[in-house]
Design an enzyme around this catalytic site. Structure first.
Site, PDB file in Angstrom:
ATOM      1  N   THR A 160     -27.571  43.075 -41.814  1.00  0.00           N
ATOM      2  CA  THR A 160     -27.574  43.979 -42.966  1.00  0.00           C
ATOM      3  C   THR A 160     -28.367  45.257 -42.744  1.00  0.00           C
ATOM      4  O   THR A 160     -28.261  46.190 -43.536  1.00  0.00           O
ATOM      5  CB  THR A 160     -28.158  43.251 -44.191  1.00  0.00           C
ATOM      6  OG1 THR A 160     -29.511  42.865 -43.907  1.00  0.00           O
ATOM      7  CG2 THR A 160     -27.340  42.023 -44.534  1.00  0.00           C
ATOM      8  N   ASP A 172     -34.916  52.055 -49.466  1.00  0.00           N
ATOM      9  CA  ASP A 172     -33.734  52.891 -49.703  1.00  0.00           C
ATOM     10  C   ASP A 172     -33.902  53.903 -50.833  1.00  0.00           C
ATOM     11  O   ASP A 172     -33.092  54.826 -50.950  1.00  0.00           O
ATOM     12  CB  ASP A 172     -32.523  52.001 -50.024  1.00  0.00           C
ATOM     13  CG  ASP A 172     -32.176  51.072 -48.877  1.00  0.00           C
ATOM     14  OD1 ASP A 172     -32.519  51.405 -47.725  1.00  0.00           O
ATOM     15  OD2 ASP A 172     -31.566  50.013 -49.130  1.00  0.00           O
ATOM     16  N   CYS A 213     -14.145  34.737 -84.781  1.00  0.00           N
ATOM     17  CA  CYS A 213     -15.461  34.443 -85.345  1.00  0.00           C
ATOM     18  C   CYS A 213     -15.357  34.091 -86.824  1.00  0.00           C
ATOM     19  O   CYS A 213     -14.438  34.531 -87.522  1.00  0.00           O
ATOM     20  CB  CYS A 213     -16.398  35.639 -85.145  1.00  0.00           C
ATOM     21  SG  CYS A 213     -15.834  37.163 -85.931  1.00  0.00           S
ATOM     22  N   GLU A 265      -8.541  41.030 -82.730  1.00  0.00           N
ATOM     23  CA  GLU A 265      -7.551  40.583 -83.718  1.00  0.00           C
ATOM     24  C   GLU A 265      -7.455  41.544 -84.905  1.00  0.00           C
ATOM     25  O   GLU A 265      -6.393  41.674 -85.519  1.00  0.00           O
ATOM     26  CB  GLU A 265      -7.841  39.154 -84.181  1.00  0.00           C
ATOM     27  CG  GLU A 265      -9.255  38.868 -84.597  1.00  0.00           C
ATOM     28  CD  GLU A 265     -10.133  38.373 -83.471  1.00  0.00           C
ATOM     29  OE1 GLU A 265     -10.721  37.285 -83.622  1.00  0.00           O
ATOM     30  OE2 GLU A 265     -10.262  39.082 -82.447  1.00  0.00           O
ATOM     31  N   LEU A 324     -34.989  38.484 -51.455  1.00  0.00           N
ATOM     32  CA  LEU A 324     -34.653  38.122 -52.830  1.00  0.00           C
ATOM     33  C   LEU A 324     -33.315  37.384 -52.883  1.00  0.00           C
ATOM     34  O   LEU A 324     -33.178  36.387 -53.600  1.00  0.00           O
ATOM     35  CB  LEU A 324     -34.608  39.371 -53.710  1.00  0.00           C
ATOM     36  CG  LEU A 324     -34.248  39.175 -55.178  1.00  0.00           C
ATOM     37  CD1 LEU A 324     -35.150  38.134 -55.834  1.00  0.00           C
ATOM     38  CD2 LEU A 324     -34.329  40.508 -55.929  1.00  0.00           C
ATOM     39  N   TRP A 369     -24.835  53.920 -43.358  1.00  0.00           N
ATOM     40  CA  TRP A 369     -24.116  53.016 -44.266  1.00  0.00           C
ATOM     41  C   TRP A 369     -23.397  51.984 -43.410  1.00  0.00           C
ATOM     42  O   TRP A 369     -22.799  52.341 -42.398  1.00  0.00           O
ATOM     43  CB  TRP A 369     -23.097  53.777 -45.107  1.00  0.00           C
ATOM     44  CG  TRP A 369     -23.703  54.751 -46.053  1.00  0.00           C
ATOM     45  CD1 TRP A 369     -23.869  56.096 -45.890  1.00  0.00           C
ATOM     46  CD2 TRP A 369     -24.219  54.428 -47.331  1.00  0.00           C
ATOM     47  NE1 TRP A 369     -24.441  56.645 -47.000  1.00  0.00           N
ATOM     48  CE2 TRP A 369     -24.676  55.631 -47.914  1.00  0.00           C
ATOM     49  CE3 TRP A 369     -24.344  53.260 -48.078  1.00  0.00           C
ATOM     50  CZ2 TRP A 369     -25.257  55.700 -49.179  1.00  0.00           C
ATOM     51  CZ3 TRP A 369     -24.905  53.327 -49.327  1.00  0.00           C
ATOM     52  CH2 TRP A 369     -25.359  54.521 -49.873  1.00  0.00           C
ATOM     53  N   GLU A 424     -28.220  43.437 -56.086  1.00  0.00           N
ATOM     54  CA  GLU A 424     -28.165  44.215 -54.848  1.00  0.00           C
ATOM     55  C   GLU A 424     -29.568  44.231 -54.282  1.00  0.00           C
ATOM     56  O   GLU A 424     -30.420  45.021 -54.707  1.00  0.00           O
ATOM     57  CB  GLU A 424     -27.659  45.640 -55.109  1.00  0.00           C
ATOM     58  CG  GLU A 424     -26.202  45.719 -55.507  1.00  0.00           C
ATOM     59  CD  GLU A 424     -25.677  47.151 -55.507  1.00  0.00           C
ATOM     60  OE1 GLU A 424     -26.163  47.974 -54.695  1.00  0.00           O
ATOM     61  OE2 GLU A 424     -24.790  47.443 -56.334  1.00  0.00           O
ATOM     62  N   MET A 448     -30.773  47.533 -39.396  1.00  0.00           N
ATOM     63  CA  MET A 448     -31.393  47.518 -38.074  1.00  0.00           C
ATOM     64  C   MET A 448     -32.835  47.036 -38.207  1.00  0.00           C
ATOM     65  O   MET A 448     -33.386  46.951 -39.309  1.00  0.00           O
ATOM     66  CB  MET A 448     -31.334  48.909 -37.452  1.00  0.00           C
ATOM     67  CG  MET A 448     -29.919  49.476 -37.361  1.00  0.00           C
ATOM     68  SD  MET A 448     -28.730  48.372 -36.535  1.00  0.00           S
ATOM     69  CE  MET A 448     -29.363  48.397 -34.853  1.00  0.00           C
TER      70      MET A 448
END
Length: 380
Positions: free
Chosen positions: A155, A194, A69, A46, A312, A164, A307, A157
């Protein structure tokens, strides 16, 4: 208000931990000033809009996607600036969930005789700031879990090979989700398998161009450096390799069991620049995840981008801690021996969680689905 929301979206990658906010000043049926909030510590939307309008702001209507605010933070109160500008009416999309504001800005305007309207396109305004709203209301970030899989839900092997599954377009798209997040969460298993960087690898110009924004119209966007999210590793056994690429750049927060936070390995990780904290653990040795979210909320993380592997991701799902799923489905099959999408043992059809898929798009040759988990017993 629609235009104000468009302006607010310009701050998608830059405003964190502040909300994304846009503002428009209208006088005699035409826009005379507009602005967006670019970065924490800089003027709010603003203020930019009022400066652009100048004297034409007196008696005008100001549209703002979030309540102005009324407290002194990093910047002076915007409600006071609106009063000083002599505006005649203020329309806001939603009340600020921040307890420091939460209605006080609207009360300040009304006390000065300014007409106030609240709740215009509120749903859209909340959707633009899911993390800020969630953190202000619960103290925790909005948890978005990204998963990439084959069409048969695999996801990696059996050997762990996973690069990928998706193509370049999908991987580039993921960069945008990283860029808008305050933190990226992964597990030690992903780091071991990875050795990822987990950073945003697009420049400000690339983020702007991919979003279809005219860079010449908003040079501010390219002037703001890419904000690298805090990278967080859940590592109950402190298996993080000292040569992990994540430790080569930026801040990494390693969360481990309380018994390991003062170990020699913890000291070696700190020497590599990591922050190591001990967290409560469950009986089986895994970390409790709710305290992790509380900690990140306290650190100002609005959106948490996850990710991680099936362990997890499955644990977050089992404990009801996922707010949004981000699935990338690649046009391939990986077979029954490959690893599953989630570690989430379900025995009966009645146990299966229902999802509300609210967006479905092609990203290159991958199908991207966005979904919210539904409460138990409900259906889309």
């Amino acid at each position: 208000m629609g235009r104000a929301l468009q302006l607010a979206e310009l701050g998608l990658y830059t405003t964190d931990p502040n909300p994304r906010v846009g503002s428009v000043v209208v006088r005699d049926g035409r826009i005379v000033g507009e602005g967006a909030h670019w970065r924490a510590g800089e003027p709010h939307a603003e203020i930019h809009a009022l400066r652009a309008a100048g004297d034409l702001a007196r008696g005008a209507t100001v549209y703002i996607t979030l309540e102005p605010c009324a407290h002194h933070g990093r910047t002076p109160p915007c409600a006071d600036a609106l009063v000083a500008a002599g505006v005649g009416r203020v329309v806001v999309a939603m009340q600020d969930p921040n307890p420091l504001v939460s209605g006080r800005g609207l009360e300040r305007l009304r006390a000065e005789g300014i007409a106030v309207e609240n709740g215009v396109l509120e749903f859209e305004a909340r959707a633009l700031n899911p993390g800020f709203v969630r953190r202000m209301e619960t103290g925790r970030p909005w948890v978005r879990v990204k998963l990439a899989s084959s069409l048969d839900g695999r996801t990696a092997m059996a050997s762990g090979e996973s690069k990928w599954i998706t193509g370049p377009a999908a991987r580039r798209d993921v960069q945008h989700w990283r860029a808008r997040a305050g933190a990226i969460l992964t597990g030690s298993g992903t780091v071991l398998a990875d050795d990822p960087h987990m950073t945003v690898r697009l420049s400000p110009a690339e983020l702007v161009s991919d979003s279809g924004i005219d860079p010449d119209r908003y040079p501010e966007l390219q002037a703001v450096p890419v904000r690298q999210p805090l990278r967080v590793v859940v590592d109950s056994q402190l298996q993080m390799p000292l040569r992990a690429r994540m430790l080569d750049e930026g801040t990494v927060l390693v969360l481990t069991g309380a018994a390991r936070k003062d170990s020699d390995k913890a000291g070696e990780l700190r020497a590599r620049g990591a922050e190591v904290l001990g967290m409560p653990a469950l009986e089986e040795g895994r970390l409790e995840l709710s305290p992790v979210l509380d900690l990140l909320g306290e650190r100002g993380v609005n959106e948490l981008h996850v990710e991680a592997g099936s362990g997890l991701a499955g644990a977050l799902a089992r404990h009801g801690l996922v707010d949004e799923w981000l699935f990338y489905l690649a046009p391939c099959l990986m077979g029954s021996g490959a690893r599953p999408l989630l570690d989430w043992p379900l025995q009966q059809m009645a146990e299966r969680p229902e999802l509300d898929v609210f967006a479905c798009d092609w990203v290159g040759d991958a199908l991207r689905l966005r979904a919210h988990p539904l409460p138990t017993g409900t259906s889309p």
